[in-house]
Enzyme design. Structure first.
Site, short mmCIF file in Angstrom:
data_model
loop_
_atom_site.label_atom_id
_atom_site.label_comp_id
_atom_site.label_asym_id
_atom_site.label_seq_id
_atom_site.Cartn_x
_atom_site.Cartn_y
_atom_site.Cartn_z
CB SER A 55 -4.12 -7.05 3.99
OG SER A 55 -3.69 -5.76 3.65
NE ARG A 86 -2.67 -7.04 -4.90
CZ ARG A 86 -3.50 -7.11 -3.88
NH1 ARG A 86 -3.05 -7.24 -2.67
NH2 ARG A 86 -4.79 -7.06 -4.07
CG HIS A 111 -1.92 -1.06 1.35
ND1 HIS A 111 -2.01 -1.91 2.43
CD2 HIS A 111 -2.90 -1.45 0.50
CE1 HIS A 111 -3.01 -2.76 2.24
NE2 HIS A 111 -3.57 -2.50 1.08
CE LYS A 120 -12.03 -7.31 0.54
NZ LYS A 120 -10.72 -6.77 0.15
P1 ADP Z 1 -9.65 -3.80 -1.07
O1 ADP Z 1 -10.52 -4.42 -0.06
O2 ADP Z 1 -10.24 -2.59 -1.72
O3 ADP Z 1 -9.04 -4.73 -2.08
P2 ADP Z 1 -7.03 -3.61 0.06
O4 ADP Z 1 -6.63 -2.92 1.31
O5 ADP Z 1 -6.85 -5.07 -0.01
O6 ADP Z 1 -8.50 -3.19 -0.19
O7 ADP Z 1 -6.28 -2.93 -1.15
C1 ADP Z 1 -6.46 -1.58 -1.45
C2 ADP Z 1 -5.80 -1.31 -2.77
O8 ADP Z 1 -4.40 -1.50 -2.64
C3 ADP Z 1 -6.24 -2.25 -3.90
O9 ADP Z 1 -6.25 -1.51 -5.11
C4 ADP Z 1 -5.17 -3.28 -3.93
O10 ADP Z 1 -5.03 -3.84 -5.22
C5 ADP Z 1 -3.96 -2.43 -3.58
N1 ADP Z 1 -2.89 -3.23 -3.01
C6 ADP Z 1 -2.90 -4.01 -1.92
N2 ADP Z 1 -1.72 -4.62 -1.71
C7 ADP Z 1 -0.94 -4.22 -2.75
C8 ADP Z 1 0.39 -4.53 -3.16
N3 ADP Z 1 1.15 -5.40 -2.50
N4 ADP Z 1 0.85 -3.93 -4.26
C9 ADP Z 1 0.07 -3.10 -4.97
N5 ADP Z 1 -1.18 -2.77 -4.66
C10 ADP Z 1 -1.68 -3.33 -3.56
#
Ligand code: ADP
Length: 163
Positions: free
Chosen positions: A129, A91, A18, A42
Site C-alpha cells: 500500500s 511477499r 490484499h 502508521k
Molecule cells: P499491516 O499494517 O498489518 O502490514 P497491510 O494492510 O499492509 O497491514 O497488510 C495486511 C496483510 O496483507 C499483511 O499480512 C501483508 O503482508 C499482506 N499484504 C499486503 N500486500 C500484499 C501483497 N501484495 N501480497 C500479499 N500479501 C500482502
C-alpha cells in the site's frame, strides 16, 4: 465446526495484493473475517471509515467474507470471533522476519490461534500500500495494482487543492 480465519491489516488502501490473499483464503476457510485495524502509529492516509468502505466495495460479491473493524489485541479479537487462525500475506523475504516475530508473539499470547501465511500471485509479490501511495503521489500509473475506484480516491486525497 466452521473454520474461520481472521485476516488483519491496515488496508491503507486495499490493493489487488490484499484481494488475492482474500480469495486464496476463502478456498481454505469456511469464512474469512477481514479485520481493519486503526493503526494510528502508521499515520494512515485514509481514516478507518474510508478504509473499511473501500475494502467493502473491493470485495463486493465475495461470499463468506465478513468485514470488521478491530482494536486491541488481535488474538483476543480472533478468539471472540471464533477464529482458528490469523491469515497473513507473505511477499518477498523482507516480510518474513517481522511476520515471524508477530506470529510467535501471538502464539505466546494464545497458543490456540494459529498463523497461516499465504503467498500472492507473482505480479503482486512486491506490491505494498505504501508503494502505491508513493507512486500515486507523483502521478505514476498504478491501475494494475488497485481497483479503479481506489485510484480515484487516492487522486482525490493526494491531489486535493492541486490542479
Ligand atoms: P499491516 O499494517 O498489518 O502490514 P497491510 O494492510 O499492509 O497491514 O497488510 C495486511 C496483510 O496483507 C499483511 O499480512 C501483508 O503482508 C499482506 N499484504 C499486503 N500486500 C500484499 C501483497 N501484495 N501480497 C500479499 N500479501 C500482502
Amino acid at each position: 465446526m466452521k473454520k474461520i480465519g481472521v485476516y488483519p491489516g491496515t488496508f491503507d488502501p486495499v490493493t489487488y495484493g490484499h484481494i488475492d490473499i482474500i480469495k486464496r483464503s476463502l478456498k481454505i476457510f469456511d469464512k474469512v473475517i477481514l479485520a481493519v485495524a486503526p493503526n494510528p502509529q502508521k499515520a494512515p492516509l485514509f481514516n478507518i471509515v474510508e478504509r473499511v468502505s473501500m475494502v467493502q466495495e473491493a470485495t463486493r460479491g465475495l461470499k463468506n467474507l465478513q468485514i470488521e473493524q478491530f482494536d486491541g489485541l488481535l488474538v483476543d479479537f480472533a478468539k471472540r470471533q471464533g477464529g482458528i487462525a490469523v491469515i497473513r500475506g507473505l511477499r518477498a523475504v523482507s516480510d518474513f522476519e517481522y511476520e515471524l516475530q508477530i506470529a510467535l508473539m501471538n502464539r505466546k499470547l494464545d497458543a490456540e490461534v494459529e498463523t497461516v501465511f499465504m503467498m500472492p500471485s507473482q505480479e503482486y509479490i512486491y506490491l505494498t500500500s505504501s508503494l502505491v501511495k508513493a507512486v500515486a503521489s507523483y502521478g505514476g500509473e498504478i491501475k494494475d495494482f488497485v481497483p479503479d475506484f481506489v485510484l480515484k480516491k487516492l487522486k482525490e486525497k493526494l491531489w486535493k487543492g492541486h490542479p
